[in-house]
Write an enzyme that holds these catalytic residues in place. Structure first.
Site, PDB file in Angstrom:
ATOM      1  N   SER A   9       0.838  -1.199   0.000  1.00 33.46           N
ATOM      2  CA  SER A   9       0.000   0.000   0.000  1.00 33.46           C
ATOM      3  C   SER A   9       0.870   1.245   0.000  1.00 33.46           C
ATOM      4  CB  SER A   9      -0.889  -0.002   1.247  1.00 33.46           C
ATOM      5  OG  SER A   9      -1.399   1.307   1.446  1.00 33.46           O
ATOM      6  N   HIS A  34      -1.475  -1.363  -4.123  1.00 31.88           N
ATOM      7  CA  HIS A  34      -2.722  -0.997  -3.445  1.00 31.88           C
ATOM      8  C   HIS A  34      -2.752   0.522  -3.250  1.00 31.88           C
ATOM      9  CE1 HIS A  34      -6.148  -1.942  -0.781  1.00 31.88           C
ATOM     10  NE2 HIS A  34      -5.698  -0.976   0.001  1.00 31.88           N
ATOM     11  N   ASP A  36      -4.867   3.632  -1.728  1.00 32.40           N
ATOM     12  CA  ASP A  36      -5.915   3.987  -0.772  1.00 32.40           C
ATOM     13  C   ASP A  36      -6.444   5.388  -1.053  1.00 32.40           C
ATOM     14  OD1 ASP A  36      -6.103   1.737   1.051  1.00 32.40           O
ATOM     15  OD2 ASP A  36      -4.007   2.189   1.519  1.00 32.40           O
ATOM     16  N   MET A  38      -8.961   8.237   0.111  1.00 34.89           N
ATOM     17  CA  MET A  38      -9.739   8.677   1.281  1.00 34.89           C
ATOM     18  C   MET A  38     -10.245  10.095   1.063  1.00 34.89           C
ATOM     19  SD  MET A  38      -7.287   7.324   4.327  1.00 34.89           S
ATOM     20  CE  MET A  38      -6.520   5.696   4.286  1.00 34.89           C
ATOM     21  N   HIS A  67      -8.615   1.118  -3.692  1.00 38.07           N
ATOM     22  CA  HIS A  67      -9.516   0.944  -2.538  1.00 38.07           C
ATOM     23  C   HIS A  67     -10.162   2.286  -2.228  1.00 38.07           C
ATOM     24  CE1 HIS A  67      -9.619  -0.124   2.085  1.00 38.07           C
ATOM     25  NE2 HIS A  67     -10.830  -0.006   1.573  1.00 38.07           N
ATOM     26  N   MET A  69     -12.210   4.576  -0.146  1.00 37.17           N
ATOM     27  CA  MET A  69     -12.809   4.820   1.173  1.00 37.17           C
ATOM     28  C   MET A  69     -13.456   6.204   1.093  1.00 37.17           C
ATOM     29  SD  MET A  69      -9.653   3.274   3.336  1.00 37.17           S
ATOM     30  CE  MET A  69      -8.594   3.446   1.917  1.00 37.17           C
ATOM     31  N   MET A 138     -11.506  -5.664   6.100  1.00 32.91           N
ATOM     32  CA  MET A 138     -10.649  -4.712   6.819  1.00 32.91           C
ATOM     33  C   MET A 138     -10.302  -5.299   8.191  1.00 32.91           C
ATOM     34  SD  MET A 138     -10.093  -2.206   4.806  1.00 32.91           S
ATOM     35  CE  MET A 138      -9.065  -1.333   5.998  1.00 32.91           C
ATOM     36  N   GLY A 143      -8.632   4.294   7.482  1.00 35.51           N
ATOM     37  CA  GLY A 143      -8.311   5.717   7.611  1.00 35.51           C
ATOM     38  C   GLY A 143      -6.824   6.001   7.753  1.00 35.51           C
ATOM     39  N   PHE A 144      -6.116   5.062   8.345  1.00 36.66           N
ATOM     40  CA  PHE A 144      -4.703   5.320   8.620  1.00 36.66           C
ATOM     41  C   PHE A 144      -3.876   4.049   8.450  1.00 36.66           C
ATOM     42  CE2 PHE A 144      -7.400   8.104  11.069  1.00 36.66           C
ATOM     43  CZ  PHE A 144      -6.912   9.354  10.711  1.00 36.66           C
ATOM     44  N   GLY A 145      -2.622   4.249   8.070  1.00 39.81           N
ATOM     45  CA  GLY A 145      -1.683   3.135   8.054  1.00 39.81           C
ATOM     46  C   GLY A 145      -1.132   2.929   9.457  1.00 39.81           C
ATOM     47  N   GLY A 146      -0.450   1.812   9.645  1.00 41.11           N
ATOM     48  CA  GLY A 146       0.290   1.575  10.886  1.00 41.11           C
ATOM     49  C   GLY A 146      -0.548   1.254  12.107  1.00 41.11           C
ATOM     50  N   ASP A 177      -6.661  -6.221   4.778  1.00 39.07           N
ATOM     51  CA  ASP A 177      -6.019  -4.900   4.757  1.00 39.07           C
ATOM     52  C   ASP A 177      -6.040  -4.319   6.172  1.00 39.07           C
ATOM     53  OD1 ASP A 177      -5.121  -2.368   4.107  1.00 39.07           O
ATOM     54  OD2 ASP A 177      -6.858  -1.838   2.862  1.00 39.07           O
ATOM     55  N   GLY A 178      -4.837  -4.044   6.681  1.00 43.51           N
ATOM     56  CA  GLY A 178      -4.721  -3.406   7.992  1.00 43.51           C
ATOM     57  C   GLY A 178      -3.926  -4.246   8.973  1.00 43.51           C
ATOM     58  N   GLY A 179      -2.764  -3.746   9.366  1.00 48.27           N
ATOM     59  CA  GLY A 179      -1.970  -4.439  10.372  1.00 48.27           C
ATOM     60  C   GLY A 179      -1.358  -5.748   9.905  1.00 48.27           C
TER      61      GLY A 179
HETATM   62  C1  DX5 Z   1      -6.168   1.687   5.898  1.00 46.99           C
HETATM   63  C2  DX5 Z   1      -5.835   1.401   4.465  1.00 46.99           C
HETATM   64  C3  DX5 Z   1      -4.729   0.434   4.318  1.00 46.99           C
HETATM   65  C4  DX5 Z   1      -3.430   0.852   4.909  1.00 46.99           C
HETATM   66  C5  DX5 Z   1      -2.864  -0.354   5.584  1.00 46.99           C
HETATM   67  O1  DX5 Z   1      -7.303   2.458   5.981  1.00 46.99           O
HETATM   68  O2  DX5 Z   1      -6.956   0.903   3.763  1.00 46.99           O
HETATM   69  O3  DX5 Z   1      -4.554  -0.016   2.990  1.00 46.99           O
HETATM   70  O4  DX5 Z   1      -2.491   1.326   3.991  1.00 46.99           O
HETATM   71  O5  DX5 Z   1      -1.758   0.043   6.267  1.00 46.99           O
HETATM   72  P1  DX5 Z   1      -0.954  -0.901   7.244  1.00 46.99           P
HETATM   73  O6  DX5 Z   1      -0.473  -2.080   6.468  1.00 46.99           O
HETATM   74  O7  DX5 Z   1       0.149  -0.002   7.675  1.00 46.99           O
HETATM   75  O8  DX5 Z   1      -1.884  -1.285   8.362  1.00 46.99           O
HETATM   76 ZN    ZN Z   2      -6.562  -0.104   1.759  1.00 46.19          ZN
END
Ligand code: DX5
Ligand code: ZN
Length: 227
Positions: A9, A34, A36, A38, A67, A69, A138, A143-146, A177-179
């Site tokens: 991503s 990927h 994202d 938003m 993706h 959102m 999900m 909304g956020f990475g990490g 997707d996520g973590g």
């Molecule tokens: C979160 C995004 C993800 C995000 C995942 O809202 O849809 O695609 O980039 O990030 P990580 O892998 O850091 O959790």
């Molecule tokens: Zn995503």
């Protein structure tokens, strides 16, 4: 053993090195990029628009997994597909007429995906599943990475895989997707996910290529243990 696809991503890319980092993952085993999107309404963050998809399309042949959102995704389907989205995923929670939205994505020539937030039941996509190419579970609130992986995702993916088998869909993409990282990639792949999105665990690591390989290896070794 089924193939596990990796979808880095770009949310976690160094935007000043975007081209270099996309080329790096593309040349070292990424299956999708990927992207994202938003809108600051559906999720409390803002990212990219169709121009980003268009720019990525110019620098790589790797399929773009977009993706959305965003609220009112129907207003933007054409723009993202014309920009070069290979897969276009909308959120179930953002679509009143989901069947119509999925039909439209197909008519416009892209693969259609539907995403579910952690609190949204799989039952909400039971009727549309036969029409989809991809289901995105999900494993964080978008909304956020990490962010940290929500453990309930493993059981949800297991149940999703059963639903997919029940409708007899070959080569269906069950994406998470996520973590996703070296620790979570194994259990989630064993549960039946075959597309792993990862941002932080790839781009915020000292060695991006090594990080990708580690996630891939973790997913594959766990599959072998479970087999
Ligand atoms: C979160 C995004 C993800 C995000 C995942 O809202 O849809 O695609 O980039 O990030 P990580 O892998 O850091 O959790
Ligand atoms: Zn995503």
């Amino acid at each position: 053993m089924k193939k596990i696809y990796l979808a880095p991503s770009i949310l976690s890319c160094d935007l000043l090195k975007l081209e270099e980092q996309v080329r790096l993952v593309a040349e070292n085993g990424a299956d999708f990029i990927h992207v994202d999107i938003m809108d600051g309404h559906f999720v409390p963050n803002l990212t990219f628009g169709p121009n980003m998809v268009k720019a990525l399309r110019r620098i790589t042949d790797i399929p773009l997994d977009v993706h959305l959102m965003i609220e009112r995704p129907d207003d933007y389907l054409q723009a993202y597909i014309e920009a070069g989205a290979y897969i276009l995923t909308v959120h179930q929670e953002a679509c009143t007429h989901l069947h119509r939205t999925v039909q439209r994505i197909h008519q416009l020539g892209a693969k259609a995906g539907v995403s579910l937030n952690p609190a949204t039941s799989l039952r909400t996509v039971e009727e549309i599943l036969p029409d989809l190419d991809l289901l995105l579970i999900m494993t964080v609130n978008p909304g956020f990475g990490g962010q940290a992986f929500i453990p309930g995702g493993v059981d949800k993916v297991k149940r999703a895989r059963k639903m997919i088998e029940a409708v007899g869909k070959e080569d269906f993409l069950l994406e998470v997707d996520g973590g996703i990282n070296e620790e979570t990639a194994g259990p989630i792949s064993a549960a039946g996910a075959n597309v792993l999105v990862a941002g932080n665990a790839i781009f915020n690591q000292p060695d991006i290529v090594q990080a990708m390989h580690n996630i891939h290896a973790a997913a594959r070794s766990y599959q072998t243990v479970q087999a």
